[in-house]
Design a protein around this motif. Structure first.
Motif, PDB file in Angstrom:
ATOM      1  N   ALA A  76      -4.473  -7.739   4.453  1.00 35.24           N
ATOM      2  CA  ALA A  76      -4.871  -8.938   5.195  1.00 35.24           C
ATOM      3  C   ALA A  76      -3.634  -9.780   5.459  1.00 35.24           C
ATOM      4  CB  ALA A  76      -5.911  -9.728   4.406  1.00 35.24           C
ATOM      5  N   ASP A  77      -3.476 -10.239   6.687  1.00 37.13           N
ATOM      6  CA  ASP A  77      -2.335 -11.088   7.067  1.00 37.13           C
ATOM      7  C   ASP A  77      -0.994 -10.460   6.703  1.00 37.13           C
ATOM      8  OD1 ASP A  77      -4.107 -13.093   8.001  1.00 37.13           O
ATOM      9  OD2 ASP A  77      -4.320 -13.876   5.958  1.00 37.13           O
ATOM     10  N   GLY A  78      -0.910  -9.144   6.873  1.00 37.29           N
ATOM     11  CA  GLY A  78       0.348  -8.446   6.645  1.00 37.29           C
ATOM     12  C   GLY A  78       0.706  -8.206   5.200  1.00 37.29           C
ATOM     13  N   SER A  79      -0.243  -8.416   4.280  1.00 35.79           N
ATOM     14  CA  SER A  79       0.038  -8.221   2.862  1.00 35.79           C
ATOM     15  C   SER A  79      -1.048  -7.381   2.195  1.00 35.79           C
ATOM     16  CB  SER A  79       0.132  -9.572   2.142  1.00 35.79           C
ATOM     17  OG  SER A  79       1.198 -10.339   2.648  1.00 35.79           O
ATOM     18  N   ILE A  80      -0.668  -6.691   1.130  1.00 37.31           N
ATOM     19  CA  ILE A  80      -1.646  -5.946   0.337  1.00 37.31           C
ATOM     20  C   ILE A  80      -2.467  -6.930  -0.482  1.00 37.31           C
ATOM     21  CG2 ILE A  80      -1.942  -4.294  -1.553  1.00 37.31           C
ATOM     22  CD1 ILE A  80       0.595  -2.904  -0.663  1.00 37.31           C
ATOM     23  N   THR A  81      -3.781  -6.829  -0.406  1.00 37.85           N
ATOM     24  CA  THR A  81      -4.655  -7.672  -1.224  1.00 37.85           C
ATOM     25  C   THR A  81      -5.298  -6.894  -2.366  1.00 37.85           C
ATOM     26  OG1 THR A  81      -6.561  -7.256   0.233  1.00 37.85           O
ATOM     27  CG2 THR A  81      -5.162  -9.162   0.749  1.00 37.85           C
ATOM     28  N   ALA A  82      -5.393  -5.590  -2.222  1.00 40.53           N
ATOM     29  CA  ALA A  82      -5.976  -4.749  -3.263  1.00 40.53           C
ATOM     30  C   ALA A  82      -5.593  -3.302  -2.982  1.00 40.53           C
ATOM     31  CB  ALA A  82      -7.495  -4.897  -3.316  1.00 40.53           C
ATOM     32  N   GLY A  83      -5.869  -2.452  -3.933  1.00 44.82           N
ATOM     33  CA  GLY A  83      -5.568  -1.039  -3.729  1.00 44.82           C
ATOM     34  C   GLY A  83      -5.724  -0.237  -5.005  1.00 44.82           C
ATOM     35  N   LYS A  84      -5.758   1.073  -4.835  1.00 49.01           N
ATOM     36  CA  LYS A  84      -5.861   1.972  -5.979  1.00 49.01           C
ATOM     37  C   LYS A  84      -5.478   3.371  -5.544  1.00 49.01           C
ATOM     38  CE  LYS A  84     -10.797   2.777  -5.130  1.00 49.01           C
ATOM     39  NZ  LYS A  84     -12.166   2.686  -5.695  1.00 49.01           N
ATOM     40  N   PHE A  85      -5.072   4.187  -6.512  1.00 56.30           N
ATOM     41  CA  PHE A  85      -4.850   5.596  -6.208  1.00 56.30           C
ATOM     42  C   PHE A  85      -5.031   6.431  -7.467  1.00 56.30           C
ATOM     43  CE2 PHE A  85      -0.606   3.713  -6.805  1.00 56.30           C
ATOM     44  CZ  PHE A  85      -0.052   4.522  -7.785  1.00 56.30           C
ATOM     45  N   THR A  86      -5.321   7.704  -7.240  1.00 56.54           N
ATOM     46  CA  THR A  86      -5.551   8.666  -8.319  1.00 56.54           C
ATOM     47  C   THR A  86      -4.446   9.707  -8.304  1.00 56.54           C
ATOM     48  OG1 THR A  86      -7.947   8.368  -8.152  1.00 56.54           O
ATOM     49  CG2 THR A  86      -7.165  10.365  -9.255  1.00 56.54           C
ATOM     50  N   ILE A  87      -3.928  10.036  -9.486  1.00 54.93           N
ATOM     51  CA  ILE A  87      -2.857  11.019  -9.628  1.00 54.93           C
ATOM     52  C   ILE A  87      -3.427  12.297 -10.229  1.00 54.93           C
ATOM     53  CG2 ILE A  87      -0.643  11.528 -10.733  1.00 54.93           C
ATOM     54  CD1 ILE A  87      -0.236   8.463 -10.901  1.00 54.93           C
ATOM     55  N   ASP A  88      -3.091  13.422  -9.637  1.00 52.86           N
ATOM     56  CA  ASP A  88      -3.529  14.731 -10.126  1.00 52.86           C
ATOM     57  C   ASP A  88      -2.550  15.216 -11.198  1.00 52.86           C
ATOM     58  OD1 ASP A  88      -4.316  17.316 -10.566  1.00 52.86           O
ATOM     59  OD2 ASP A  88      -3.927  18.026  -8.525  1.00 52.86           O
TER      60      ASP A  88
END
Length: 213
Positions: A77-89
């Protein structure tokens, strides 16, 4: 004579490098926090263009390799990360500095219960809890905090990162060290082992690319 001096200096430099922990920013570790509430557009992590690199060291050398990201996403939002996640194998763990039988043995050992216990915990995860802008740092644009889950332990880690947001893409890169014992990986973590001592610091490099959905 000059050649001998140069050779000695090269060997000394190599020995010094081998005796140091991996280079990277020291991540701050704390108890798990609440995940950030996402807002804005969704971006899916491109798993073919993203990678997690690792380096582990000991007094007589080091090993390095990669892990694959299985899936993940960011909210922007507005050019910035507001949330996120990732999974590693975890089963994708690969060593890059060895070949043949020794390479297979090292990868198998790292996936064993001594370290990641991939049979029981085949994935690891990172969930963003906060993203703060950083000023006056030529290498980083933000400080990212998130819950890192390895095996059955979750800790919140904070580290500097360079985040680039474009119209349809996001790129995040970071280079930091974590203490593996914080996640219950104690194997080899005894300096009395001498050359067999494995440092608790593990270097992590993130290179993550995502595309707007």
């Amino acid at each position: 004579m000059k050649k001998a001096i140069f050779l000695f200096a090269s060997v000394a430099a190599l020995a010094t490098a081998c005796n140091n922990a991996p280079e990277g920013d020291a991540a701050t570790t704390a108890d798990a926090q609440a995940a950030a509430a996402g807002s804005g557009a969704s971006y899916s992590i491109d798993t073919t263009a993203s990678v997690v690199e690792w380096v582990g060291t000991k007094p007589v050398g080091q090993h390095n390799g990669t892990l694959k990201i299985a899936n993940g996403e960011f909210s922007i939002a507005d050019g910035s990360i507001t949330a996120g996640k990732f999974t590693i194998d975890i089963n994708s763990l690969t060593d890059l500095d060895m070949e043949g039988e020794m390479k297979g043995k090292l990868e198998g050992h790292l996936k064993s219960a001594d370290f990641f216990d991939a049979a029981k915990y085949p994935t690891a995860s990172f969930v963003i809890t906060a993203v703060e802008p950083v000023n006056g740092d030529s290498a980083a644009t933000h400080k990212i905090s998130g819950n890192l889950t390895l095996k059955d332990s979750t800790k919140n880690v904070s580290f500097p990162a360079r985040v680039t947001v474009a119209d349809n893409t996001v790129k995040a890169i970071a280079n930091f060290n974590i203490d593996r014992t914080q996640w219950g990986m104690y194997y080899g973590n005894d300096q009395s082992l001498g050359d067999k001592f494995i440092r608790p610091e593990v270097n992590i490099k993130l290179n993550i690319n995502a595309n707007k959905l």
